[in-house]
Structures are given as structure tokens and as C-alpha cells.
Write a protein that holds these residues in place. Sequence first.
Motif, short mmCIF file in Angstrom:
data_model
loop_
_atom_site.label_atom_id
_atom_site.label_comp_id
_atom_site.label_asym_id
_atom_site.label_seq_id
_atom_site.Cartn_x
_atom_site.Cartn_y
_atom_site.Cartn_z
N ARG B 15 -16.76 -67.34 34.00
CA ARG B 15 -17.04 -67.95 32.69
C ARG B 15 -18.02 -69.11 32.84
N LEU B 16 -17.83 -69.90 33.91
CA LEU B 16 -18.74 -71.02 34.14
C LEU B 16 -20.16 -70.51 34.35
N LEU B 17 -20.28 -69.44 35.15
CA LEU B 17 -21.61 -68.89 35.42
C LEU B 17 -22.21 -68.26 34.16
N SER B 18 -21.35 -67.72 33.29
CA SER B 18 -21.88 -67.12 32.05
C SER B 18 -22.43 -68.20 31.12
N VAL B 19 -21.94 -69.43 31.26
CA VAL B 19 -22.53 -70.54 30.50
C VAL B 19 -23.95 -70.79 31.00
N LEU B 20 -24.11 -70.79 32.32
CA LEU B 20 -25.46 -70.99 32.88
C LEU B 20 -26.40 -69.86 32.47
N ASP B 21 -25.85 -68.64 32.41
CA ASP B 21 -26.68 -67.47 32.06
C ASP B 21 -27.26 -67.55 30.64
N CYS B 22 -26.69 -68.41 29.81
CA CYS B 22 -27.19 -68.54 28.44
C CYS B 22 -28.60 -69.10 28.40
N PHE B 23 -28.97 -69.86 29.42
CA PHE B 23 -30.26 -70.56 29.41
C PHE B 23 -31.33 -69.69 30.07
N ASP B 24 -32.46 -69.54 29.40
CA ASP B 24 -33.61 -68.85 30.00
C ASP B 24 -34.89 -69.44 29.42
N VAL B 25 -36.03 -68.88 29.82
CA VAL B 25 -37.31 -69.47 29.39
C VAL B 25 -37.41 -69.52 27.87
N ALA B 26 -36.85 -68.50 27.20
CA ALA B 26 -36.91 -68.48 25.74
C ALA B 26 -35.86 -69.40 25.12
N HIS B 27 -34.86 -69.79 25.89
CA HIS B 27 -33.76 -70.64 25.39
C HIS B 27 -33.49 -71.77 26.36
N PRO B 28 -34.43 -72.70 26.51
CA PRO B 28 -34.23 -73.79 27.48
C PRO B 28 -33.26 -74.86 27.00
N ALA B 29 -33.02 -74.93 25.69
CA ALA B 29 -32.07 -75.92 25.14
C ALA B 29 -31.19 -75.23 24.11
N LEU B 30 -29.88 -75.43 24.23
CA LEU B 30 -28.93 -74.73 23.36
C LEU B 30 -27.85 -75.70 22.87
N SER B 31 -27.35 -75.44 21.66
CA SER B 31 -26.21 -76.21 21.15
C SER B 31 -24.92 -75.60 21.68
N LEU B 32 -23.82 -76.34 21.52
CA LEU B 32 -22.51 -75.82 21.94
C LEU B 32 -22.23 -74.47 21.28
N THR B 33 -22.49 -74.37 19.98
CA THR B 33 -22.23 -73.12 19.26
C THR B 33 -23.07 -71.97 19.82
N GLU B 34 -24.33 -72.28 20.12
CA GLU B 34 -25.20 -71.23 20.69
C GLU B 34 -24.70 -70.77 22.05
N VAL B 35 -24.25 -71.72 22.88
CA VAL B 35 -23.71 -71.34 24.19
C VAL B 35 -22.48 -70.46 24.00
N ALA B 36 -21.60 -70.86 23.09
CA ALA B 36 -20.37 -70.09 22.85
C ALA B 36 -20.73 -68.67 22.40
N THR B 37 -21.71 -68.56 21.50
CA THR B 37 -22.11 -67.26 20.98
C THR B 37 -22.72 -66.40 22.08
N ARG B 38 -23.66 -66.97 22.79
CA ARG B 38 -24.38 -66.20 23.81
C ARG B 38 -23.47 -65.80 24.98
N SER B 39 -22.51 -66.68 25.32
CA SER B 39 -21.62 -66.37 26.45
C SER B 39 -20.38 -65.62 25.99
N ARG B 40 -20.20 -65.50 24.68
CA ARG B 40 -19.02 -64.86 24.09
C ARG B 40 -17.73 -65.56 24.52
N LEU B 41 -17.82 -66.89 24.67
CA LEU B 41 -16.63 -67.67 25.00
C LEU B 41 -16.15 -68.39 23.74
N PRO B 42 -14.84 -68.65 23.64
CA PRO B 42 -14.37 -69.50 22.54
C PRO B 42 -15.06 -70.86 22.64
#
Lengths: 249, 249
Positions: B15-42
Motif C-alpha cells: 500500500r505504501l508503494l502504491s502511494v508512491l506509484d501515484c506520482f509520475d511525470v504527468a502527475h508530479p503533485a497530487l492532493s490527498l483525495t487524488e492519491v486515494a483515488t489513484r491508489s484505490r486506498l481509503p
Amino acid sequence: MAGRTNTPGQTVSRRLLSVLDCFDVAHPALSLTEVATRSRLPVSTARRLIGELCAWGGLERLDDGRYRVGMRLWTIGSLAPRQRGLREAALPFMHDLFQATQENIQLTVLEGTHALCIDKISSSKAVPTMTHIGGRLPLHATGVGKAILAFSDKELLRSVADAGLARMTPHTITQPGRLAAALAEVRKTGVAYCYEEMTLGAVSVAAPVLGMDGKVRAALGIVAHSRAAVDRLAPAVRAAALGIARWTG
Amino acid sequence: MAGRTNTPGQTVSRRLLSVLDCFDVAHPALSLTEVATRSRLPVSTARRLIGELCAWGGLERLDDGRYRVGMRLWTIGSLAPRQRGLREAALPFMHDLFQATQENIQLTVLEGTHALCIDKISSSKAVPTMTHIGGRLPLHATGVGKAILAFSDKELLRSVADAGLARMTPHTITQPGRLAAALAEVRKTGVAYCYEEMTLGAVSVAAPVLGMDGKVRAALGIVAHSRAAVDRLAPAVRAAALGIARWTG
């Protein structure tokens, strides 16, 4: 550290990150036992966490059974914007300096109480240095370090002095008072020199890259063979650092 | 993806690594909600993991409340040896090419079914490209991509073709048969061209960096304004790629 285990209350996440913390410029490849020792985790825990990091791509297994950092971490790390914007702004200026001097050009930022090298340009003709991208340099014994230290809060100098000014060569400044006097001179001239204080046979000159708020963002330095060379190069380094500051400002 | 949660059996580490996976060149900055959505975590889990990553230095909080990759990850990622050795060997050759051409110079490696840019040199005079260090380029629509594809196993071409050859411009090769023919030509000449297949107004020429085992390790490319420029630059790119191969071999 062998034999001690990690704090029992430590979270699984923190343990995973402590496995990553084992790797640095001096330890780019480690065995399972070395990871367990350095992270103070039981071998079974270290093995499981290494397995998860390998499956993800953050670590890679070498043929000799040791582990090293993998491409996945490189890709994510390259997103760090502090380096990204700074490096892109600095690169043309670093190229110009390199083209004009054929010496080692280094770009560093403050990390904790060290200068972290975030980019360098070198050639086989330049004086050999041990600086790697991602490597740390002592603030008190390098041109880039002094440039950062001179333009940082006094607390940083105190932390560095409290930690002890390690003697790297017979020329290293090891007395806090002498270091403070040298830094006052750096603030006056805008350039920091280092005369064989880090490595015998290598001298350097560096200038700070200051932000709009007056805070030091980075330091740009040249490492060369001779004192005459760095004296001559000082205006070029200072001009390049000012140019980078203007682009990033 | 919103509303779906991660596999229940998934480990905390994953799960921790899936949080890191949310970030890429197209998404260098993300909100908490975006991280939750992209990682499919609560959201509560994402918040806790982001907190641990921030405390460690792997993520940083921006003033607007979003998060981005921090210096700690950059430092560890810079230890990845595949890029490290290759980049150090390639840099002098890339500098020479840049000095001679003042065009965009790119060094890429294969990652999955993309070309990953591990270094680039550019200037304000060069044709603008969207390539960032750490960014991915399609294999079928770029010079560096074709250079890698032409000297890789046939399975890679099949995977790329099966995924669909996305049309980036009217000039992109989107038929697998035409792409295979173009790659046969690349194998014959040792250089790969791309004529506005990725970006209108940008043409490129690239050459593979082959290992001792004959496998492709990387591709070196130049992106320029005109077809005449890349035709003229092809021998220089090929020579530089051979030079890098000799150094890393």
C-alpha cells in the motif's frame, strides 16, 4: 549495530523505509545480512521487505546475491521538483562553464548538514574528485559547502560546528572561529574558496544561488588543479550562479 | 477508479508503494483525495501513509496542500546503477554532440514498453520537446524508441503492436507491418529516424547503445527542427552511441 532490533512499536511502513535508508553512495549494493544489520531489523523481516521492494522494482538482485537500488525508485525520485527546476535552469550555465574550463562543475543543495551533489559535469581531463551525483560533501571543507554555509542561518553553522569539523586533509579548517571568519569573507566577496581542504591536489571555487527571498537555494562550484586556476575562474562561477538565480527566480 | 478500495489482502508495504506509484511525470503533485483515488486506498489509509512518507522525506507538502516527491527519494533513486554507469559514460559524448549541434540530446533506456529518458541536454535555441528526465516516450513514434525496438527481441515489438500504435500526429506509423519494415531498415543502417511522428515540427535521429552481448542497453538521440539537420547529424549520433558502448562495455 548487529543484534539490536528495531523499535517494536515501529510501523511496517517505517521498517520498509528503513530498508531503503540502508543504501547510500558508500553502500550502493548490500547483502541481506548487511541490510538487516544496518536497518536493525530481524533477518526474516528484512528478507520479506526486500522481496516486496524487488517485486515492485525499487530494488534489484545482483548475480552475487546482493541488492541494489532499481529503476523504479530512480524514476520516482527524478520527479522531485526542487532538483528538477533547479537542474534544468542550471544546466545551460554549467555547460558554458564546462566548455570554457574543461574542469569539474558541481551543483549542490543543502541536505541536513551536508551539501548534496545534484548534478556534475566532468571529463577525463579534469582533476579526479570523489563526488558522485547523489553524494554528500562536508559543508566546512568544500567550496560549495562554504558558499551554502555563508548564506544560511547561523543555526546551521552552529550545528555543523557542534558535530565537529572533521579534518579531511592538513589544510581543513577545524576551528569554528576560523571557519566563521572565512564565511564572513565569503559573504563579502560572494565566492567561496577551498584550497586542498577536502582532497590534496584539488582546489575549488563556488558561489551561492540565492532565491528572491535571499535564502540560499544551491551552490555552483568548480573543482580544479591549481590555485591560480580557481582564482581566475571565480568571476565566471559567480556570474553563472547569478544567471541560474535569475532563471529560477 | 473512485470508490473502489485496494485488495484487502494487500500488505501494508504494498500500500505504501502504491502511494508512491501515484506520482509520475504527468502527475508530479497530487492532493490527498487524488492519491486515494489513484491508489484505490481509503482516504484515511492514504492520509496515514502520506504522513509517514512526509516524515521520512519521501514526499513534501506544498503550500496549496498537495504533495510532491521529496529529496529523500531523489537521493536514493540516484543510486540506481543502471542509469548511473550509463549516464557517466554517456555524458562526455552527449556534451560533444550538444556542443557541435546545439540541438536536444536525449539518452533513453527501455522500461516496460516505453523509452525512459534518463538524461537530456537542451538549450533555449533547440526545438522545444516535451521530454523530461524520468519521462516516458512511445517506442513506435520516436527515434530513440525505434532504435531500441529494432535491436530488441521480437516479443517486444509484438507487445507494442498488441497494445496499439497510438497516432500522435498524422505522420505516426500506426500499422504493425509498416513499423516492422521501418525497423528492418534501422537494423541495416544502425540509425533510426522519426519525421514528425511524435510532434509536428520536430524530427529526430537515434542510434542504439549495444552491450557486449549484443543486447540494446540504451538509445542516444537528437531532436532537431529539420529533416536536413537530422540527415546530416546521423553519422555523429551513431559514432557517439558506439563510443558510449565501448566505454560501458
